[in-house]
Design a protein around this motif. Sequence first.
Motif, PDB file in Angstrom:
ATOM      1  N   GLU A  20       0.864  -1.172   0.000  1.00 56.92           N
ATOM      2  CA  GLU A  20       0.000   0.000   0.000  1.00 56.92           C
ATOM      3  C   GLU A  20       0.907   1.231   0.000  1.00 56.92           C
ATOM      4  O   GLU A  20       1.869   1.300   0.771  1.00 56.92           O
ATOM      5  N   ASP A  78      -7.113  -1.978   7.766  1.00 63.70           N
ATOM      6  CA  ASP A  78      -8.354  -2.699   8.070  1.00 63.70           C
ATOM      7  C   ASP A  78      -8.088  -4.195   8.199  1.00 63.70           C
ATOM      8  O   ASP A  78      -7.525  -4.814   7.294  1.00 63.70           O
ATOM      9  N   ARG A 106      -8.571   4.046  14.675  1.00 69.13           N
ATOM     10  CA  ARG A 106      -9.737   4.010  13.789  1.00 69.13           C
ATOM     11  C   ARG A 106      -9.978   2.614  13.231  1.00 69.13           C
ATOM     12  O   ARG A 106     -11.129   2.182  13.085  1.00 69.13           O
ATOM     13  N   ALA A 107      -8.892   1.915  12.882  1.00 64.65           N
ATOM     14  CA  ALA A 107      -9.025   0.603  12.239  1.00 64.65           C
ATOM     15  C   ALA A 107      -9.215  -0.521  13.235  1.00 64.65           C
ATOM     16  O   ALA A 107      -9.423  -1.670  12.830  1.00 64.65           O
ATOM     17  N   ALA A 132      -5.855   4.178   7.697  1.00 68.32           N
ATOM     18  CA  ALA A 132      -6.876   3.353   8.347  1.00 68.32           C
ATOM     19  C   ALA A 132      -7.449   2.328   7.374  1.00 68.32           C
ATOM     20  O   ALA A 132      -7.707   1.173   7.751  1.00 68.32           O
ATOM     21  N   ARG A 133      -7.658   2.743   6.128  1.00 64.52           N
ATOM     22  CA  ARG A 133      -8.144   1.800   5.118  1.00 64.52           C
ATOM     23  C   ARG A 133      -7.128   0.679   4.900  1.00 64.52           C
ATOM     24  O   ARG A 133      -7.480  -0.499   4.840  1.00 64.52           O
ATOM     25  N   ALA A 134      -5.840   1.029   4.819  1.00 63.93           N
ATOM     26  CA  ALA A 134      -4.797   0.027   4.601  1.00 63.93           C
ATOM     27  C   ALA A 134      -4.648  -0.913   5.789  1.00 63.93           C
ATOM     28  O   ALA A 134      -4.217  -2.061   5.628  1.00 63.93           O
ATOM     29  N   ASP A 136      -7.022   8.737   6.898  1.00 61.42           N
ATOM     30  CA  ASP A 136      -8.054   7.943   6.231  1.00 61.42           C
ATOM     31  C   ASP A 136      -7.435   6.836   5.382  1.00 61.42           C
ATOM     32  O   ASP A 136      -7.884   5.685   5.416  1.00 61.42           O
ATOM     33  N   GLU A 137      -6.391   7.189   4.607  1.00 61.40           N
ATOM     34  CA  GLU A 137      -5.722   6.204   3.752  1.00 61.40           C
ATOM     35  C   GLU A 137      -5.055   5.119   4.595  1.00 61.40           C
ATOM     36  O   GLU A 137      -5.111   3.929   4.266  1.00 61.40           O
TER      37      GLU A 137
END
Length: 542
Positions: free
Chosen positions: A50, A76, A114-115, A72-74, A69-70
């Motif tokens: 990522e 997950d 967040r994740a 946290a998405r990575a 945000d990026e």
Amino acid sequence: MRVAVVGASGNSGTALLHALREEEQVTEVVGIARRRPDGTAAPYDVARWEQVDIAAPVALADGEDFVVDELARALDGVDTVVHLAWLIQPNHERDLLRRANVDGTRRVVEACLRAGVGHLVVASSVGSYSPVDDDERRDESWPAHGSATTSHYAVDKAAQERILDEAEAAGLSVARVRPALVFDADAGAEIMRLFLGALVPPALLRPGGLPFLPLPAGLRLQVVHGDDLADAYRRIIVQGATGAFNIATEPVLTGKDLAEVLDHGRVVEVPPAALRPVVSLAWQARALAADAGWLDMAMNVPLMDTTRARTELGWEPRGEAKETLRELLVGMVEGQGTPSPQMRPRESWPQDQLPPGSVPADGLVAEAEEDSAAHRVPAHLQRDILGLYLSDHLTGATAGLERSERMAADYADTDHGEELARVALEIREERELLVNLMDSLSLRRRPHRQAAAWVAERAGRLKVNERPGGSPMTPVLESELMRSAVMGKLGLWQTLVELSPDLGLPAPMFEALAQQARDQAETYERFHQHIIGTAFRQGEID
């Protein structure tokens, strides 16, 4: 177990990927880096990659951090995150270093929360410890407030420790790894570039290359092999260990030891106070990559007691200190590296970064760069064209900011005053973002162009109008110019949306900035519609 490694393409990250390949309990590895390494080559092929730049600047009025945000998405579904990313160069750009290292750590912590990541392992340092003036061994309970206030590295490592305190208070399980100097052959080219620079001939480091070795009096060093450090990280991951761990091998190295490794045994001790101005001047002249803060830190760090790592983790280093140093020196002389942008071997350096006496590989193109830091623009992009493009937009933003703030002040008492003030603030934040972005990418800003734009805009105010109160046509022209300017800026953000995957930057941030530009254009359009009638007829602007 799923593990994510932030900064997986660096020296410690490369070694950790090797270690995780053989770990049966780890079922997936997510590599996170600003620029991807060669994912087909070992050890980078063990990870799913990522691309995220944790130092990316963010400047939006609502304060949303798209980097978090990026991340946290990575992250997950990840069980453990290992945060290894740390920027050492360009050390002439202090704000960039702090954004990458301190703010970057804060972003990683926020993304973990967040994740729903349960376990965070962070690379701290012996430099985070408070200074000492003796050779007594200190365990992990020694205060971590930074070993030297003159060292950006030590100051930022201490700040990172405070962020980890906050993370623990927020409920995150945290392990802090405080290693000594990390050496191995594959780091040879990188360490030459980051600490010595392009003006130091590698041949001087070859055994017998120096007639004598000048060193600061009283210097003593602890080191650890990259593979041994990776084994400590692996054990912490698998065991879910928390708390701080000192990581270093034996024995402690003295100046005499360093001289013996260099195969001549002759050392000349120089008082640190006498050596410091020499280092500082060499750094200021760009003749040396490391600044004097590194010397200050080296003379003040404590010797670490590694009992906890040995007893609780079962960790035992396989590399002996002198052999580890010897391996590094060979790697530095030979310019060893790996297929990673940060770890690239010397044979793939641009010609302007090659030390004297080095033979460049065929086909290399010389590229000017102020510092010895690795290029932060991938090779498949045209760096010079991108730099000129962003510089031209910065020039336009400089003039646009002056005009937008003047309009906001001139029409503050009208119905449109609040909107114009909001847009002026957004344009200021966007310009700051553009400055930080160019610094992050190590691109020249060409300040003479921005200065000329500022002067030209100021000179435009001196235009003599026929009416003492100014021409009523002025706000019409200004609103038209600003509407055109922000639509031109829209093209910049759209371009960066397209390039964001290559640069490791969050595309949603530039998408939001593009929408912000459209909104700004609508604001100037509403103002324009309001004033065109009064500009050419009798009356005043409300």
